[in-house]
Scaffold this active site. Structure first.
Site, PDB file in Angstrom:
ATOM      1  N   ASP A 191       0.762  -1.174   0.080  1.00  0.00           N
ATOM      2  CA  ASP A 191      -0.158  -0.061  -0.054  1.00  0.00           C
ATOM      3  C   ASP A 191       0.778   1.158   0.033  1.00  0.00           C
ATOM      4  O   ASP A 191       0.613   2.098   0.760  1.00  0.00           O
ATOM      5  CB  ASP A 191      -0.934  -0.019   1.326  1.00  0.00           C
ATOM      6  CG  ASP A 191      -1.550  -1.357   1.506  1.00  0.00           C
ATOM      7  OD1 ASP A 191      -2.168  -1.837   0.339  1.00  0.00           O
ATOM      8  OD2 ASP A 191      -1.794  -1.786   2.600  1.00  0.00           O
ATOM      9  N   GLU A 197     -11.244   0.600  -3.672  1.00  0.00           N
ATOM     10  CA  GLU A 197     -10.366   1.100  -2.506  1.00  0.00           C
ATOM     11  C   GLU A 197      -9.076   1.606  -2.904  1.00  0.00           C
ATOM     12  O   GLU A 197      -8.954   1.773  -3.997  1.00  0.00           O
ATOM     13  CB  GLU A 197     -10.146  -0.339  -1.707  1.00  0.00           C
ATOM     14  CG  GLU A 197      -9.547  -1.408  -2.339  1.00  0.00           C
ATOM     15  CD  GLU A 197      -9.264  -2.628  -1.707  1.00  0.00           C
ATOM     16  OE1 GLU A 197      -9.508  -2.707  -0.344  1.00  0.00           O
ATOM     17  OE2 GLU A 197      -8.876  -3.746  -2.171  1.00  0.00           O
TER      18      GLU A 197
END
Length: 532
Positions: free
Chosen positions: A15, A194
């Site tokens: 991420d 997301e």
């Protein structure tokens, strides 16, 4: 043009989000259930990165207690505005999709004007809007917008989809207070949208979204709007910008963030995994222990749309006008006298008290074992480092003279409290000698132990041999060769936990504990080293 290795950050570094301040680049990644949280990496060329600190270093910022595997700190966004650096993230205190238990976190940001100064990051400012994968965007009129991902109230639970969607609202940045009700700006046919980021480039707003989940269906998409952050959003004809199949060398590509260099050139980072080959066949990525890593790619623009990696799939190398960075094949910590461990060591959860010293014995790490063993969901006395190479040997040397049963110190290869393998020194059964205990998982939450008596009361060398297929733990006394126990297969070591998710990578570490009591004798480690 020099060739460089991808990933640019190997091991457990998922991420990624990055920011440029002048000629300096800063990047952070998810840390989940480990402390300190949110590493700060620095680079001048986007290729060679140095860990310079962490944003979450105090219990007032991050108090991880008994979160499930994969809970904790998720998917940060790194931004710079008016001389201040901001990182948004969230803390999952309860996350167990197997039982459909999700306590949607409020999310927060921390800020600093000097990322090089230890402990300079502020305490969190919490948002009203719940969700995960928080993103901040400053519009030209000074308005600040928060985007998060959560399941809309009107989601049909009978659909069989997770229903995770991107919600955006205007906020008061100083307090985190919502000024508007959140609006859904992206739902995905896959049921998972997301990792969003909004940027502005010339006349368009761009919405970057990770879709398909973080497994083999992972991909990155982009949309644009000439109106504003609420859309309407136009679908890019080149979507997905990046994706992969289960036959590619780099898989699970997505969750991207972009940066414009001072020269006007654009680059992007994303997470991905490297599966390994066995007999010329690709193995399942999650049997690869290193986890999700940070990869770099070029970004070009055509007809006001971004193109990632020249429209090609990610590879394990790329060309760039920068000095080549050789892989780090050796690492060693000789535990110089200091107040704190060197950067790169992590605790499972936030320690309730300090149980280590680098000064009580010269050139040793001294652990005073606490009352929690390695199966505890609390914070055992254990320090860990990310495994960054699939093949190599992890070694340490231990002095430990326990006087009571149920006290142990040693080294561990650690996936989560349900799955790990350790080798430690304990008091012998008759109390007059010591024994080595090899503990390894057989299935999540199930362990078996093997013991062997030690011949002396001196230092014991402990080691973990790492390969793509298995871990082998061993020990040696005096100047003898290692005695190796039976290998533990990678299938066993990377099993999914019964609660939470296996979102991290494998870690290697040192530990000491007493069963529900403090260990009154110190465990002294002379060094820790990894040789690839």
């Amino acid at each position: 043009m020099p060739t460089h290795n991808n990933p640019i950050l190997s091991g457990f570094n998922p991420d990624p989000s990055l920011v440029r301040v002048g000629e300096d680049y800063y990047l952070t990644t998810s840390t989940f259930e480990y402390f300190p949280g949110l590493p700060i990496y620095h680079s001048r060329d986007l290729i060679s990165w140095t860990l310079i600190g962490h944003a979450l270093t105090r219990p007032s910022q991050l108090n991880l207690r008994t979160v499930e595997p994969g809970g904790g700190i998720w998917a940060p966004t790194f931004r710079h505005h008016d001389g201040v650096l901001y990182i948004t993230s969230c803390l999952w205190t309860a996350y167990s999709p197997q039982q459909n238990v999700r306590v949607w976190p409020r999310g927060f940001y921390v800020s600093t004007q000097d990322p090089w100064k230890a402990d300079s990051w502020s305490d969190p400012i919490y948002f009203d809007q719940p969700g995960f994968d928080q993103d901040l965007f400053w519009d030209d009129d000074g308005s600040v917008y928060l985007s998060t991902c959560f399941r809309p109230i009107d989601h049909d639970m009978k659909s069989g989809l997770k229903g995770f969607a991107i919600h955006t609202s205007k906020i008061d940045l100083a307090t985190g207070t919502s000024l508007e009700a959140p609006r859904v700006i992206r739902r995905s046919p896959s049921g998972v949208a997301e990792g969003s980021h909004i940027i502005r480039k010339e006349q368009y707003y761009y919405l970057f979204v990770a879709e398909g989940g973080t497994e083999s269906g992972h991909m990155e998409l982009v949309f644009r709007s000439s109106t504003g952050v609420y859309g309407p959003w136009e679908h890019c004809p080149n979507n997905p910008l990046i994706s992969a199949t289960t036959q590619d060398d780099v898989q699970n590509t997505g969750h991207a963030d972009l940066i414009e260099e001072s020269t006007g050139k654009w680059r992007a980072v994303c997470l991905a995994v490297r599966p390994y080959r066995q007999r010329h066949a690709l193995r399942t990525p999650y049997l690869q222990p290193i986890g999700r890593e940070t990869f770099l790619m070029d970004v070009t623009w055509e007809d006001d749309w971004p193109i990632f990696n020249q429209g090609s799939k990610l590879q394990l190398s790329f060309g760039a006008e920068a000095d080549s960075v050789p892989p780090i094949l050796k690492w060693r910590d000789s535990f110089e006298a200091s107040e704190h461990l060197s950067l790169g060591w992590y605790h499972k959860n936030t320690p309730l008290k300090r149980e280590y010293s680098l000064k009580e014995r010269n050139h040793h790490l001294r652990l005073w074992g606490g009352p929690y063993n390695l199966q505890s969901l609390e914070s055992p006395t254990m320090v860990l480092r990310k495994q960054t190479l699939a093949r190599g040997i992890w070694e340490t040397s231990l002095d430990f003279l326990p006087q009571r049963p149920h006290c142990e110190a040693g080294t561990v290869v650690y996936w989560n409290p349900y799955t790990f393998s350790s080798i430690g020194v304990r008091r012998g059964f008759n109390g007059e000698n010591r024994e080595i205990q090899f503990t390894h998982t057989t299935s999540p939450g199930e362990f078996t132990c093997t013991t062997q008596y030690l011949k002396s009361m001196g230092s014991v060398r402990l080691a973990v041999q790492c390969s793509e297929l298995e871990y082998t733990l061993g020990y040696a006394e005096l100047d003898e060769e290692y005695n190796w126990f039976e290998p533990v297969s990678m299938e066993v070591m990377t099993a999914d936990p019964p609660r939470g998710m296996a979102f991290t990578g494998m870690l290697l570490g040192l530990y000491a504990f007493g069963e529900l009591q403090r260990c009154l004798e110190p465990a002294d480690f002379a060094f820790a080293a990894f040789t690839g």
